[in-house]
Design an enzyme around this catalytic site. Sequence first.
Site, short mmCIF file in Angstrom:
data_model
loop_
_atom_site.label_atom_id
_atom_site.label_comp_id
_atom_site.label_asym_id
_atom_site.label_seq_id
_atom_site.Cartn_x
_atom_site.Cartn_y
_atom_site.Cartn_z
N LYS A 1 1.45 38.91 22.34
CA LYS A 1 0.58 40.00 21.92
C LYS A 1 1.25 40.76 20.78
CE LYS A 1 -0.07 44.22 22.97
NZ LYS A 1 -0.45 44.67 21.62
N SER B 1 8.73 50.76 22.36
CA SER B 1 9.22 52.10 22.69
C SER B 1 9.76 52.16 24.12
CB SER B 1 8.07 53.09 22.55
OG SER B 1 7.06 52.76 23.48
N ALA C 1 9.07 54.45 26.30
CA ALA C 1 8.02 54.85 27.25
C ALA C 1 7.28 53.61 27.76
CB ALA C 1 7.05 55.82 26.57
N GLY D 1 8.34 50.51 27.56
CA GLY D 1 9.32 49.62 28.21
C GLY D 1 9.53 50.00 29.67
N GLU E 1 13.80 45.26 24.64
CA GLU E 1 14.50 45.68 23.42
C GLU E 1 13.83 46.98 23.01
OE1 GLU E 1 17.07 44.31 22.21
OE2 GLU E 1 17.04 42.18 22.67
N CYS F 1 14.73 49.56 14.68
CA CYS F 1 15.44 49.96 15.89
C CYS F 1 16.94 50.03 15.64
CB CYS F 1 15.13 49.00 17.02
SG CYS F 1 15.38 47.30 16.55
N GLU G 1 14.98 59.33 18.37
CA GLU G 1 14.69 58.26 17.40
C GLU G 1 13.47 58.71 16.58
OE1 GLU G 1 12.82 54.58 18.79
OE2 GLU G 1 14.23 53.47 17.56
P1 NAD Z 1 5.13 50.59 21.39
O1 NAD Z 1 5.91 50.64 22.65
O2 NAD Z 1 4.10 51.60 21.17
O3 NAD Z 1 4.39 49.17 21.27
C1 NAD Z 1 5.09 47.96 21.31
C2 NAD Z 1 4.16 46.88 21.81
O4 NAD Z 1 3.84 47.13 23.18
C3 NAD Z 1 2.81 46.83 21.10
O5 NAD Z 1 2.38 45.49 21.01
C4 NAD Z 1 1.91 47.63 22.02
O6 NAD Z 1 0.55 47.31 21.87
C5 NAD Z 1 2.45 47.24 23.38
N1 NAD Z 1 2.27 48.21 24.45
C6 NAD Z 1 2.16 49.55 24.34
N2 NAD Z 1 2.01 50.10 25.58
C7 NAD Z 1 2.05 49.08 26.46
C8 NAD Z 1 1.97 49.01 27.87
N3 NAD Z 1 1.80 50.08 28.63
N4 NAD Z 1 2.06 47.79 28.45
C9 NAD Z 1 2.24 46.67 27.70
N5 NAD Z 1 2.30 46.69 26.37
C10 NAD Z 1 2.22 47.88 25.75
O7 NAD Z 1 6.22 50.55 20.23
P2 NAD Z 1 5.95 50.51 18.64
O8 NAD Z 1 5.58 51.90 18.26
O9 NAD Z 1 5.06 49.37 18.28
O10 NAD Z 1 7.40 50.13 18.09
C11 NAD Z 1 8.37 51.07 17.86
C12 NAD Z 1 9.44 51.06 18.93
O11 NAD Z 1 9.97 49.75 19.09
C13 NAD Z 1 10.64 51.92 18.56
O12 NAD Z 1 11.06 52.69 19.66
C14 NAD Z 1 11.71 50.90 18.19
O13 NAD Z 1 13.02 51.35 18.30
C15 NAD Z 1 11.39 49.79 19.13
N6 NAD Z 1 11.97 48.54 18.62
C16 NAD Z 1 13.06 48.00 19.27
C17 NAD Z 1 13.64 46.83 18.79
C18 NAD Z 1 14.83 46.21 19.46
O14 NAD Z 1 15.07 45.04 19.25
N7 NAD Z 1 15.56 46.92 20.29
C19 NAD Z 1 13.12 46.21 17.66
C20 NAD Z 1 12.01 46.78 17.03
C21 NAD Z 1 11.44 47.95 17.55
#
Ligand code: NAD
Length: 454
Positions: A155, A209, A211, A213, A230, A264, A356
């Site tokens: 996804k 994110s 939250a 995760g 991650e 990240c 962050e």
């Molecule tokens: P996000 O958590 O809003 O979304 C990430 C993905 O999860 C999207 O595909 C979203 O549609 C999905 N998602 C959202 N809520 C969900 C739920 N309840 N259940 C299942 N899936 C859900 O994050 P974002 O805003 O897209 O990305 C930014 C975040 O990602 C930042 O915190 C960043 O640090 C982190 N990030 C971490 C890494 C790493 O490798 N550690 C790499 C890139 C980004």
Amino acid sequence: MTTQLGIINPATEEEVASVEMHDIEETDRAIDRAAQAALEWRRVTPADRARLLRRFSEVVDSHIEELARLEVANSGHTISNARWEAGNVRDVLAYYSGAPERHSGRQIPVAGGVDITFYEPLGVVGIIVPWNFPMPIAGWGLGPALAAGNTVVLKPATLTPLTAIRLAQLGLEAGIPEGVFQVVPGDGATIGQRFVTHEAVRKVCFTGSNAAGRKIMEGCAAQVKRVTLELGGKSANIVFADANLERAAASAPYAVFDNAGQDCCARSRLLVQESAYERFMELFEPAVKAVRVLDPADESSEMGPLITAAQRESVRSYIDESDVAFRGSAPEGRGYWFAPTVLEAPDRTGRAYREEIFGPVVSVVRFKDEDEAVAIANESPYGLSGSIWSRDIGRALRVARGVETGALSVNSNSSVRYSTPFGGFKQSGIGRELGPDALLGFSEEKNVFISTEE
Ligand code: NAD
């Protein structure tokens, strides 16, 4: 019922595509197809699976420019970064094409027989990707998951599905069988959550994110489902007075402003040793002002826009309550532009220092000595990446061992290589991706004892 979602170019605010968002029923059908395909895919011989992954890598290679242009239009990444990102998918697939024939178990000495272990595929793996690096993060899950004999439903982030959709088409073109790699664009809370609740999905590989995760980890507990997380970061770039200050200062802007800070691994806390602070800032200011924030399609662009207007508002809210030391420049007019911004945070208490931001903002603080540098670096609940700049390699290694993060670099700001492990300490996540052991995260180890007694 499917709905259409308009995809917006963050540099122009224009719609560049319209994408069909999946609903739960379609997602369930995709998962069922993946479960069916998994029965065959695990039986494809290691050499044939390797050949198919190599071919997939070659097909991606012949579409690098197309994929890169798609990412520029969808995500506002600079064209040079986007080419690297597409090349990273190619390289990850090529690297893990070497894995199926080397994913061997062990023979363990025991009494009364022979004991051997096998690595079995998990089945269906659900990969959930954020919007900041749509291509690489898709590839980091996809490559090792397929190599280990799993099938994948992926996804993409709602905002950035275009390259993932194209990658799935390229996979089919390369001969990856139907159902082995599918992309299901859609909303996180419904489609992403379905990966968590559907019993046929045996592992969720989530990047995003904290939250979301946490919610995924809680949900996966109900089925004791495997999960890799991650998550966020607030990494430290530690500059000692004995470092090559010119090099450290020249590269520090790119360690945090690359991808407009939506990274990240962004080194968003810059820790500078007190005795070199003034000199470092003299060098750092012109380096920040020289960052070329331009139309991301321009070959010389070094930083593009933020992903959405909402992201820009969120980043701005941090600046409004902070002491700005200096800023670079950004275009005006249409697009979600935000100039690189440097804050000084002597008391290390503000929201901008602790959270962050996911934008082009860095907080600079002073430290006295090695112990204080490590203590400050570790005061964040995150622990993803970081850098240490010093000519004293003994010190650099002591500090590297002391800093609680997963991917560090010394006299460099690069933390990602497909051949080395990547992942976070503390609240930056659980598990590791990439590197020689990535397949272990997509396999179950099975032990078989064979009696040799008469
Ligand atoms: P996000 O958590 O809003 O979304 C990430 C993905 O999860 C999207 O595909 C979203 O549609 C999905 N998602 C959202 N809520 C969900 C739920 N309840 N259940 C299942 N899936 C859900 O994050 P974002 O805003 O897209 O990305 C930014 C975040 O990602 C930042 O915190 C960043 O640090 C982190 N990030 C971490 C890494 C790493 O490798 N550690 C790499 C890139 C980004």
